[in-house]
Scaffold this motif. Sequence first.
Motif, PDB file in Angstrom:
ATOM      1  N   ILE A 253      21.328  54.533  -4.232  1.00 57.70           N
ATOM      2  CA  ILE A 253      19.890  54.324  -4.451  1.00 57.70           C
ATOM      3  C   ILE A 253      19.700  52.846  -4.731  1.00 57.70           C
ATOM      4  O   ILE A 253      20.232  52.307  -5.711  1.00 57.70           O
ATOM      5  CB  ILE A 253      19.367  55.167  -5.625  1.00 57.70           C
ATOM      6  CG1 ILE A 253      19.591  56.657  -5.354  1.00 57.70           C
ATOM      7  CG2 ILE A 253      17.896  54.891  -5.877  1.00 57.70           C
ATOM      8  CD1 ILE A 253      19.153  57.545  -6.508  1.00 57.70           C
ATOM      9  N   LYS A 254      18.955  52.189  -3.878  1.00 60.95           N
ATOM     10  CA  LYS A 254      18.767  50.745  -4.007  1.00 60.95           C
ATOM     11  C   LYS A 254      17.565  50.437  -4.892  1.00 60.95           C
ATOM     12  O   LYS A 254      16.732  51.279  -5.156  1.00 60.95           O
ATOM     13  CB  LYS A 254      18.587  50.119  -2.622  1.00 60.95           C
ATOM     14  CG  LYS A 254      19.801  50.311  -1.703  1.00 60.95           C
ATOM     15  CD  LYS A 254      19.564  49.655  -0.345  1.00 60.95           C
ATOM     16  CE  LYS A 254      20.780  49.852   0.566  1.00 60.95           C
ATOM     17  NZ  LYS A 254      20.571  49.225   1.900  1.00 60.95           N
ATOM     18  N   GLY A 255      17.519  49.184  -5.315  1.00 60.59           N
ATOM     19  CA  GLY A 255      16.371  48.711  -6.085  1.00 60.59           C
ATOM     20  C   GLY A 255      16.395  49.124  -7.541  1.00 60.59           C
ATOM     21  O   GLY A 255      15.334  49.417  -8.108  1.00 60.59           O
ATOM     22  N   VAL A 256      17.569  49.166  -8.170  1.00 61.06           N
ATOM     23  CA  VAL A 256      17.639  49.477  -9.596  1.00 61.06           C
ATOM     24  C   VAL A 256      17.097  48.278 -10.380  1.00 61.06           C
ATOM     25  O   VAL A 256      17.593  47.157 -10.238  1.00 61.06           O
ATOM     26  CB  VAL A 256      19.082  49.801 -10.026  1.00 61.06           C
ATOM     27  CG1 VAL A 256      19.136  50.094 -11.517  1.00 61.06           C
ATOM     28  CG2 VAL A 256      19.618  50.984  -9.224  1.00 61.06           C
ATOM     29  N   GLU A 257      16.076  48.515 -11.199  1.00 57.36           N
ATOM     30  CA  GLU A 257      15.413  47.448 -11.944  1.00 57.36           C
ATOM     31  C   GLU A 257      15.814  47.484 -13.409  1.00 57.36           C
ATOM     32  O   GLU A 257      15.862  48.544 -14.023  1.00 57.36           O
ATOM     33  CB  GLU A 257      13.889  47.581 -11.840  1.00 57.36           C
ATOM     34  CG  GLU A 257      13.343  47.467 -10.439  1.00 57.36           C
ATOM     35  CD  GLU A 257      11.831  47.574 -10.428  1.00 57.36           C
ATOM     36  OE1 GLU A 257      11.198  47.019 -11.351  1.00 57.36           O
ATOM     37  OE2 GLU A 257      11.288  48.234  -9.529  1.00 57.36           O
ATOM     38  N   ASP A 258      16.091  46.298 -13.951  1.00 57.84           N
ATOM     39  CA  ASP A 258      16.393  46.159 -15.373  1.00 57.84           C
ATOM     40  C   ASP A 258      15.073  46.032 -16.128  1.00 57.84           C
ATOM     41  O   ASP A 258      14.374  45.027 -16.031  1.00 57.84           O
ATOM     42  CB  ASP A 258      17.257  44.919 -15.591  1.00 57.84           C
ATOM     43  CG  ASP A 258      17.705  44.774 -17.052  1.00 57.84           C
ATOM     44  OD1 ASP A 258      17.237  45.562 -17.906  1.00 57.84           O
ATOM     45  OD2 ASP A 258      18.511  43.868 -17.337  1.00 57.84           O
ATOM     46  N   LYS A 259      14.697  47.083 -16.870  1.00 58.07           N
ATOM     47  CA  LYS A 259      13.449  47.089 -17.620  1.00 58.07           C
ATOM     48  C   LYS A 259      13.600  46.483 -19.010  1.00 58.07           C
ATOM     49  O   LYS A 259      12.629  46.396 -19.755  1.00 58.07           O
ATOM     50  CB  LYS A 259      12.924  48.520 -17.752  1.00 58.07           C
ATOM     51  CG  LYS A 259      12.538  49.152 -16.426  1.00 58.07           C
ATOM     52  CD  LYS A 259      11.379  48.412 -15.788  1.00 58.07           C
ATOM     53  CE  LYS A 259      10.916  49.086 -14.522  1.00 58.07           C
ATOM     54  NZ  LYS A 259       9.755  48.398 -13.904  1.00 58.07           N
ATOM     55  N   GLY A 260      14.803  46.063 -19.353  1.00 56.83           N
ATOM     56  CA  GLY A 260      15.046  45.472 -20.651  1.00 56.83           C
ATOM     57  C   GLY A 260      15.432  46.506 -21.685  1.00 56.83           C
ATOM     58  O   GLY A 260      15.189  47.705 -21.531  1.00 56.83           O
ATOM     59  N   LYS A 261      16.097  46.021 -22.744  1.00 50.51           N
ATOM     60  CA  LYS A 261      16.493  46.852 -23.875  1.00 50.51           C
ATOM     61  C   LYS A 261      17.412  47.990 -23.453  1.00 50.51           C
ATOM     62  O   LYS A 261      17.387  49.079 -24.029  1.00 50.51           O
ATOM     63  CB  LYS A 261      15.265  47.404 -24.598  1.00 50.51           C
ATOM     64  CG  LYS A 261      14.317  46.326 -25.085  1.00 50.51           C
ATOM     65  CD  LYS A 261      13.073  46.905 -25.725  1.00 50.51           C
ATOM     66  CE  LYS A 261      12.106  45.809 -26.125  1.00 50.51           C
ATOM     67  NZ  LYS A 261      10.865  46.332 -26.737  1.00 50.51           N
ATOM     68  N   GLY A 262      18.198  47.756 -22.391  1.00 51.83           N
ATOM     69  CA  GLY A 262      19.164  48.755 -21.961  1.00 51.83           C
ATOM     70  C   GLY A 262      18.614  49.840 -21.076  1.00 51.83           C
ATOM     71  O   GLY A 262      19.306  50.829 -20.813  1.00 51.83           O
ATOM     72  N   VAL A 263      17.380  49.710 -20.582  1.00 44.45           N
ATOM     73  CA  VAL A 263      16.754  50.724 -19.735  1.00 44.45           C
ATOM     74  C   VAL A 263      16.678  50.205 -18.298  1.00 44.45           C
ATOM     75  O   VAL A 263      16.242  49.068 -18.060  1.00 44.45           O
ATOM     76  CB  VAL A 263      15.339  51.083 -20.239  1.00 44.45           C
ATOM     77  CG1 VAL A 263      14.683  52.098 -19.308  1.00 44.45           C
ATOM     78  CG2 VAL A 263      15.416  51.640 -21.656  1.00 44.45           C
ATOM     79  N   TYR A 264      17.079  51.064 -17.367  1.00 45.18           N
ATOM     80  CA  TYR A 264      17.062  50.724 -15.937  1.00 45.18           C
ATOM     81  C   TYR A 264      16.344  51.845 -15.187  1.00 45.18           C
ATOM     82  O   TYR A 264      16.456  53.023 -15.557  1.00 45.18           O
ATOM     83  CB  TYR A 264      18.487  50.551 -15.403  1.00 45.18           C
ATOM     84  CG  TYR A 264      19.274  49.484 -16.135  1.00 45.18           C
ATOM     85  CD1 TYR A 264      19.396  48.214 -15.619  1.00 45.18           C
ATOM     86  CD2 TYR A 264      19.868  49.772 -17.359  1.00 45.18           C
ATOM     87  CE1 TYR A 264      20.100  47.229 -16.297  1.00 45.18           C
ATOM     88  CE2 TYR A 264      20.577  48.796 -18.054  1.00 45.18           C
ATOM     89  CZ  TYR A 264      20.685  47.525 -17.519  1.00 45.18           C
ATOM     90  OH  TYR A 264      21.379  46.561 -18.202  1.00 45.18           O
TER      91      TYR A 264
END
Length: 676
Positions: free
Chosen positions: A361-372
């Motif tokens: 699955i492409k496009g994994v985004e780092d949302k910050g604070k350990g959440v992706y």
Amino acid sequence: MSILLLVCGTLTATVPRRQRMSERGPAEAWLATMRWRLAVGLLALAFAGRAAAASLSLEKGPAVLGRADSLTVTVHTEEPAGTEDRPLRLSVNVGSFGEVVRLGPGVYRAVYQMPATRFPQVAIVAAWRETGPDAPIDFLRLPLYGITKLEAMAPPGSEVRAQVGGETFGPVITGAKGLAAVSVEVPPNVPEATIQVKEKGGPVTSRKVAISVPAYNRITVALVPHAILANAEDWARVEVFYDNGATELPAEKVKLAASEGAVTLQRAEHGRFTYRYQPVPGSTASEVSFAVAVDGDPASRGSAKLSLGLPLADEVLVTPPAQPLLADGHSTAVVKVRVFDSKRLGLPRQNVELMANGQPIKGVEDKGKGVYEAHFTAPASYPANGLVVFSAAVARPDGQSVASVANYQVLPLPIPQSATAQVAPSPLVADGQSKALITLDVRDKAGLPLKGAQLIALPSAGRAGQVVEVGEGRYRIDYLAPDTVPAGDEALVKVVDSSGTFEKSFPVSLRKEARLMLGARGGLTHSLGALVGPRVGLEAFAPLRLAGAYAGVGVTASYGAASQEITDAVTSSTSTASFVPVALRFSYAPYVSARLALSVGAGPVAVFAQVQNSANGYRAAQIGLGAMGFANGALNLGPGQLVAELGYAYAPVEHPDFHLEAGGLSFELGYRFALF
């Protein structure tokens, strides 16, 4: 008299004394217990530079230093959505906390190791979740009591009592040497006690004694987050609280030093000091130490440590979408991945590899604070048993990796087998503006309600909106009537599914409704007395729609005549009467179809009557008032409606010279034309 502080006390103010419970009645003991519980709650909540979102409670109490080395503390705190996996951090100025265990949403438990010192003091507990440098931090008070013995000299047999902080201890009876020692519990910040002595048969005397308490650490430090990068962007927040009672401590007296990097004071209020720390960009240090001191208070010191560079990933958690998707090849939902370090704190800036059934699955985004997060697209074909296995992995610099998997169920495309429809209102006025709601009950091959059907509505006349699912196999269609009534007095709404395997049409009954109609009518009226005769008249009628119901208002005016011949021994004469009843009519149609409407109604009647005699030329006129009721049927026929009506009117006309009953039971036929 000197006072020696021997052991230190409890975490509450005005607590019930267990050693004295046997001396109190049941009601008094219960009140004392309630006072202790209330004190715990008030002291935990009534403190902080901002509104406290956390509170502390003790498993049991009172707890006295020296009698027990530790006690269990329950922490209640807010738990916003998405923070369930964030651990609760605790820091305290005296004593220490063990592992914090989550019991449920917003409820945590930890063992508090009490300090070795035995004098009264206040434990300042900092509580926060590590969600970033802006994480809310709550500071809570835990007052610790000290226990001492107050000695007094008095004649033998005297009663000695002591009052400390609003509580009375004793009595203790002096011995043969006239000496008594009263054991008391001393709360923090109480500078003196009162000794009361009552001699046998004598008065009560009292005196004040000073209570001196050694200095203790009054500083609590909180640091968030626990680790950052020296990249000129990340920063950390240091919160320092100094418990100085009501006295405001100037900010310049608080000395916060970092082993390297810049510390900036951002805010100082009510003993709470907030600092921003920025590490040296590109620093090679693995850790930064902070030391806090207060000028003039050598006993108050605090420290904290911050890691530079991110810790190693220790745990990965995959969260599939909350709702199952259809295996249609285009529906999407968000898959969440959380990465934690060994302290189970969120770990950002990780290279997360996410797969679904072995496909990346492409496009994994780092949302910050350990959440992706990543967007998952449902498979175009239904997988075996509808199972999708998500796997997430994070490679570590030491060559190892951490991974986890989660199962997810997708749904097959829903194919309808049968459907029934209800249309309301029915019939619908074909005016280009009226709206109807078509409710569908859709079933699958097993006869069960079908969820998630992809349906399209195609009307033969008028307009239909999208087919919207409302739950449990029920769907709705908003339908707009056409301007004219099509052939057959109905429109067909064809419903098909996106796969083209299901098709069914549902009729929508339509009727043409004019805004104003004029017509003529005629019939026969029987007054149920002597007056019987034909009536002819005119009618105006306006249909109405009231809250979805069919109604109407109209006016009718009819003409009637009657004659009577009077003969006596000498003469004969003929009296004739002509009258015009005018009625204002209000109607309601309980049954309406595309062509037929059945109505009932009522209204007031005014009768204009004139009587004259042929022999002497006598003429008189009078107006009478009454009421009427009716039931009719209106059939759409040609450019208007054919109306058949059965009614009854009470319409008397009273005059000094005559009486006329212009009403009665009537049956009339009429036809009214639609003007517009």
